[in-house]
Design a protein around this motif. Structure first.
Motif, PDB file in Angstrom:
ATOM      1  N   ARG A  13     116.225  -7.815  42.553  1.00 38.64           N
ATOM      2  CA  ARG A  13     114.902  -7.360  42.140  1.00 38.64           C
ATOM      3  C   ARG A  13     114.515  -6.092  42.893  1.00 38.64           C
ATOM      4  NH1 ARG A  13     109.798 -11.201  43.068  1.00 38.64           N
ATOM      5  NH2 ARG A  13     110.173 -10.474  45.197  1.00 38.64           N
ATOM      6  N   GLU A  14     113.918  -5.161  42.208  1.00 29.54           N
ATOM      7  CA  GLU A  14     113.474  -3.878  42.757  1.00 29.54           C
ATOM      8  C   GLU A  14     114.622  -2.913  43.048  1.00 29.54           C
ATOM      9  OE1 GLU A  14     110.408  -3.301  42.606  1.00 29.54           O
ATOM     10  OE2 GLU A  14     109.638  -5.336  42.417  1.00 29.54           O
ATOM     11  N   SER A  16     117.348  -0.235  41.882  1.00 28.05           N
ATOM     12  CA  SER A  16     117.373   0.691  40.754  1.00 28.05           C
ATOM     13  C   SER A  16     118.718   0.718  40.026  1.00 28.05           C
ATOM     14  CB  SER A  16     117.049   2.111  41.237  1.00 28.05           C
ATOM     15  OG  SER A  16     115.739   2.196  41.712  1.00 28.05           O
ATOM     16  N   VAL A  91     115.947   0.624  46.637  1.00 30.56           N
ATOM     17  CA  VAL A  91     115.258  -0.658  46.526  1.00 30.56           C
ATOM     18  C   VAL A  91     113.762  -0.408  46.680  1.00 30.56           C
ATOM     19  CG1 VAL A  91     115.008  -2.990  47.446  1.00 30.56           C
ATOM     20  CG2 VAL A  91     117.249  -1.853  47.515  1.00 30.56           C
ATOM     21  N   ASN A  92     113.031  -0.763  45.656  1.00 29.35           N
ATOM     22  CA  ASN A  92     111.581  -0.573  45.672  1.00 29.35           C
ATOM     23  C   ASN A  92     111.221   0.880  45.972  1.00 29.35           C
ATOM     24  OD1 ASN A  92     108.957  -1.461  45.342  1.00 29.35           O
ATOM     25  ND2 ASN A  92     108.713  -2.045  47.498  1.00 29.35           N
ATOM     26  N   LYS A  94     112.877   3.083  47.721  1.00 30.60           N
ATOM     27  CA  LYS A  94     113.323   3.611  49.003  1.00 30.60           C
ATOM     28  C   LYS A  94     114.847   3.510  49.118  1.00 30.60           C
ATOM     29  CE  LYS A  94     109.063   2.320  51.421  1.00 30.60           C
ATOM     30  NZ  LYS A  94     108.473   1.556  52.547  1.00 30.60           N
TER      31      LYS A  94
END
Length: 203
Positions: A13-14, A16, A91-92, A94
């Motif tokens: 999750r999160e 890319s 991720v998220n 970053k």
């Protein structure tokens, strides 16, 4: 044939650019050079532990599929030979080093299994030192094969058609340094046991 679930939805999750294949997952990755900026690619993680990166640094890049360490070198990263820290995924929003994600789970398991398979009857691993010839001075340089990382360094050097003395990550050597004596090269053919401490290093 359906997709194999290698990682849970929660684990990815999160992250890319995630795509799930039959025997792998694929994510967006990259490596940053202070001089050249970000080199972006697509990382494929396979269940057998193999990692492949398709470089997309420029539309006309001809590198094709690379190992993480070769992708790190291709990107122009100044502190190369630490691909687990230098190659990142997003991720998220970053950049997060591979070593801080779940993506190395199968790679690390495969490395541990390979080390176990190489153990000799007395329970200690043995590896032969190998030599690679410099393309500039034609001198042979020693490669220690005590850890998985050292084996990867040797593998990449053999695959590099332009490998030279200055590329050796340890034992700072130039083409001006003398070649190792033949007597020492013969001795290197003997099996050298790997210490238990080295076996416990993270692969």
């Amino acid at each position: 044939m359906g997709e194999v679930v290698m990682f849970s939805e929660e684990e990815l999750r999160e992250m890319s650019g995630v795509k799930r294949g039959v025997d792998h997952i694929e994510v967006t990755c990259g490596c940053t050079s202070h001089r050249y900026g970000d080199a972006v690619g697509r990382l494929r993680v396979f269940m057998n532990g193999e990692l492949e990166i398709t470089c997309e640094c420029t539309p006309g890049c001809q590198e094709g599929t690379l190992s993480p360490s070769l992708f790190e070198k291709h990107s122009g990263r100044e502190t190369a030979r630490k691909w687990k820290n230098n190659v990142w995924v997003i991720v998220n929003g970053k950049k997060v080093p591979l070593c801080k994600t779940v993506l190395l789970k199968y790679h690390n398991e495969a490395s541990k299994n390979a080390n176990a398979a190489q153990r000799s009857q007395n329970g200690r691993a043995s590896h032969r030192d190998e030599f690679v010839c410099c393309t500039r001075c034609n001198k042979e340089r020693r490669f220690r094969l005590r850890t998985k990382e050292e084996c990867q360094v040797h593998h990449d050097a053999v695959a590099d058609v332009n490998w030279k003395c200055a590329d050796l990550p340890y034992d700072k050597i130039t083409c001006d340094d003398e070649e190792e004596r033949a007597s020492r090269r013969i001795a290197a053919a003997k099996l050298a046991p790997t210490s238990p401490e080295m076996l416990n290093l993270e692969s």
